[in-house]
Scaffold this active site. Structure first.
Site, PDB file in Angstrom:
ATOM      1  CG  HIS A 150      -0.298   0.475   2.461  1.00 20.18           C
ATOM      2  ND1 HIS A 150       0.359  -0.398   3.289  1.00 20.18           N
ATOM      3  CD2 HIS A 150      -0.158   1.696   3.011  1.00 20.18           C
ATOM      4  CE1 HIS A 150       0.859   0.278   4.303  1.00 20.18           C
ATOM      5  NE2 HIS A 150       0.569   1.546   4.171  1.00 20.18           N
TER       6      HIS A 150
HETATM    7  C1  UD1 Z   1      -2.051   5.960   5.443  1.00 22.09           C
HETATM    8  C2  UD1 Z   1      -0.787   6.473   6.100  1.00 22.09           C
HETATM    9  C3  UD1 Z   1       0.226   5.351   6.266  1.00 22.09           C
HETATM   10  C4  UD1 Z   1      -0.405   4.125   6.902  1.00 22.09           C
HETATM   11  C5  UD1 Z   1      -1.634   3.720   6.110  1.00 22.09           C
HETATM   12  C6  UD1 Z   1      -2.336   2.509   6.669  1.00 22.09           C
HETATM   13  C7  UD1 Z   1      -0.310   8.818   5.540  1.00 22.09           C
HETATM   14  C8  UD1 Z   1       0.572   9.737   4.783  1.00 22.09           C
HETATM   15  N1  UD1 Z   1      -0.155   7.503   5.293  1.00 22.09           N
HETATM   16  O1  UD1 Z   1      -1.721   5.624   4.100  1.00 22.09           O
HETATM   17  O2  UD1 Z   1       1.285   5.805   7.074  1.00 22.09           O
HETATM   18  O3  UD1 Z   1       0.529   3.059   6.888  1.00 22.09           O
HETATM   19  O4  UD1 Z   1      -2.542   4.824   6.106  1.00 22.09           O
HETATM   20  O5  UD1 Z   1      -3.331   2.027   5.808  1.00 22.09           O
HETATM   21  O6  UD1 Z   1      -1.136   9.269   6.305  1.00 22.09           O
HETATM   22  N2  UD1 Z   1      -8.693   5.028   0.392  1.00 22.09           N
HETATM   23  C9  UD1 Z   1      -9.937   4.480   0.219  1.00 22.09           C
HETATM   24  N3  UD1 Z   1     -10.668   4.156   1.315  1.00 22.09           N
HETATM   25  C10 UD1 Z   1     -10.222   4.371   2.576  1.00 22.09           C
HETATM   26  C11 UD1 Z   1      -8.958   4.929   2.733  1.00 22.09           C
HETATM   27  C12 UD1 Z   1      -8.195   5.242   1.647  1.00 22.09           C
HETATM   28  O7  UD1 Z   1     -10.403   4.289  -0.901  1.00 22.09           O
HETATM   29  O8  UD1 Z   1     -10.946   4.049   3.543  1.00 22.09           O
HETATM   30  C13 UD1 Z   1      -7.858   5.345  -0.791  1.00 22.09           C
HETATM   31  C14 UD1 Z   1      -8.089   6.733  -1.312  1.00 22.09           C
HETATM   32  O9  UD1 Z   1      -8.062   6.679  -2.699  1.00 22.09           O
HETATM   33  C15 UD1 Z   1      -6.872   7.500  -0.840  1.00 22.09           C
HETATM   34  C16 UD1 Z   1      -5.805   6.431  -0.830  1.00 22.09           C
HETATM   35  O10 UD1 Z   1      -6.496   5.208  -0.488  1.00 22.09           O
HETATM   36  O11 UD1 Z   1      -6.574   8.569  -1.637  1.00 22.09           O
HETATM   37  C17 UD1 Z   1      -4.724   6.658   0.156  1.00 22.09           C
HETATM   38  O12 UD1 Z   1      -5.245   6.920   1.432  1.00 22.09           O
HETATM   39  P1  UD1 Z   1      -4.481   7.879   2.442  1.00 22.09           P
HETATM   40  O13 UD1 Z   1      -5.285   8.047   3.642  1.00 22.09           O
HETATM   41  O14 UD1 Z   1      -4.007   9.090   1.750  1.00 22.09           O
HETATM   42  O15 UD1 Z   1      -3.145   7.084   2.801  1.00 22.09           O
HETATM   43  P2  UD1 Z   1      -2.866   5.550   2.992  1.00 22.09           P
HETATM   44  O16 UD1 Z   1      -2.215   5.014   1.784  1.00 22.09           O
HETATM   45  O17 UD1 Z   1      -4.021   4.777   3.497  1.00 22.09           O
END
Ligand code: UD1
Length: 365
Positions: free
Chosen positions: A209
């Site tokens: 991820h």
């Molecule tokens: C975040 C944390 C990371 C942690 C991870 C655990 C930051 C910078 N990163 O990364 O340290 O290890 O969480 O999972 O804060 N999305 C969904 N549904 C959700 C959540 C996310 O579709 O419920 C998708 C969205 O398109 C989003 C992308 O995942 O843009 C990334 O989500 P984001 O919260 O930016 O960071 P993570 O990759 O989850």
């Protein structure tokens, strides 16, 4: 004393759950949980609150997805309003996500006292958003709870010596707490692991991820390609970000890779514990593999959890298919030589208790 806990992403729910459980029994402390809404899918958020019996957040900011700046800014704006209204004695932050960063900036500007759980971890790679979040949060924190000796040393090198406490790792507390419950193969897992009749229970577990891997077509196809060449079943609970990328770029996975939805915490512990080998770019899962004595291949060039590498149980391979397969083949031969000793590094499973003791003393002063 009023404590505001700010969480928003999956690993933070797990870390906060063990501390919140103990905070509930403290007469002198009232905890108010703020969920930023960084993670919002039921399988990334709601599921964990139910499973870990976390109190329902008093506030849900519902910020959702956006660029780093926009996501963090939306959070800061809303957190500031809550801090103005609630006037907490302490703001409690976990880990290294954008929710941690937003909490630290909002609280520092309001001159609230900041507590950081999982302080001092460093990858020394500033291209990782998490590294920036850690450095800034530690810099403005008043009380820094470190999970490892290495974390304390890292802070010392940055000149941060006051308010630093070595308490062990709250995620280790959590594993010990749920260890018995995660021995059960749920019906969902049964369908995945024993998909076909007479299938053996042997499987590998993979997660991908991290932005550095999911936002690069080259790296992601190299990792998936290497996994496709391992001639055995690989279970891959997929983060929504990775899922979207694979779908948009029309990347294909070989048949041995079983892509599934994100699983619950207990199901994840079951999968880590029973996997022959773990393949991941997650910080928490590297450590969980180590604690359960399962060899780990990490799709990164560096790690904050350096002890797992020094023990020989975790190998950093980046995204090169050649390196991934080399370590995989090595593990197939050396599997039995690995003996975990998590207590030497991550405490005795009483980190949350130590944190509460220190916080209670603070509220007396
Ligand atoms: C975040 C944390 C990371 C942690 C991870 C655990 C930051 C910078 N990163 O990364 O340290 O290890 O969480 O999972 O804060 N999305 C969904 N549904 C959700 C959540 C996310 O579709 O419920 C998708 C969205 O398109 C989003 C992308 O995942 O843009 C990334 O989500 P984001 O919260 O930016 O960071 P993570 O990759 O989850």
């Amino acid at each position: 004393m009023k404590i505001i806990t700010i969480i928003g992403a999956r690993p933070q729910f797990i870390k906060a759950a063990v501390v919140s459980k103990l905070l509930k029994n403290q007469d002198k402390i009232e905890e108010i949980i703020v969920h930023t809404g960084q993670h919002y899918d039921e399988k990334m958020s709601g599921l964990f609150f139910n499973e870990l019996e976390m109190p329902v957040p008093a506030y849900n900011l519902g910020v959702g997805s956006a660029s780093h700046g926009e996501q963090t800014a939306r959070m800061i704006e809303e957190i500031e309003k809550i801090l103005l209204k609630e006037k907490p004695g302490l703001v409690l932050l976990y880990g290294d996500t954008n929710s941690t960063l937003a909490g630290s900036i909002a609280a520092a500007k309001m001159r609230s006292k900041i507590v950081h759980v999982e302080a001092g971890l460093r990858s020394f790679n500033k291209t990782m958003p998490e590294e920036i979040n850690r450095i800034i949060t530690d810099r403005v924190s008043d009380i820094l709870f470190c999970p490892t000796v290495t974390a304390v040393e890292n802070l010392k090198k940055e000149g941060i010596k006051e308010g630093v406490y070595l308490v062990g790792d709250v995620m280790y507390d959590s594993i010990l707490c749920f260890e018995k419950e995660c021995n059960v193969m749920t019906e969902t897992l049964k369908k995945i692991i024993l998909e076909k009749e007479n299938e053996t229970k042997r499987f590998l577990l993979a997660t991908i991820h991290r932005e550095e891997n999911t936002n690069s077509m080259e790296k992601l196809s190299s990792i998936l390609g290497a996994m496709g060449q391992m001639n055995e079943k690989i279970i891959l609970p997929l983060h929504p970000r990775t899922f979207k990328y694979i779908r948009n770029e029309k990347l294909s996975c070989k048949n041995n890779i079983k892509v599934i939805d994100p699983v619950s915490y207990k199901e994840m512990l079951y999968l880590v514990k029973n996997a022959s080998i773990v393949l991941t770019d997650s910080g928490g899962i590297q450590k969980e593999a180590f604690i359960f004595g399962v060899p780990c291949i990490t799709f990164r060039e560096e790690t904050e959890w350096i002890e797992t590498v020094e023990s020989g149980m975790n190998k950093l391979v980046g995204s090169s298919a050649k390196s991934i397969l080399e370590v995989y083949n090595e593990y197939l031969v050396n599997r039995k030589n690995l003996v975990p000793n998590p207590g030497d590094y991550y405490g005795n499973g009483n980190s949350a208790r130590k944190i509460i003791e220190i916080l209670t003393n603070q509220c007396m002063n």
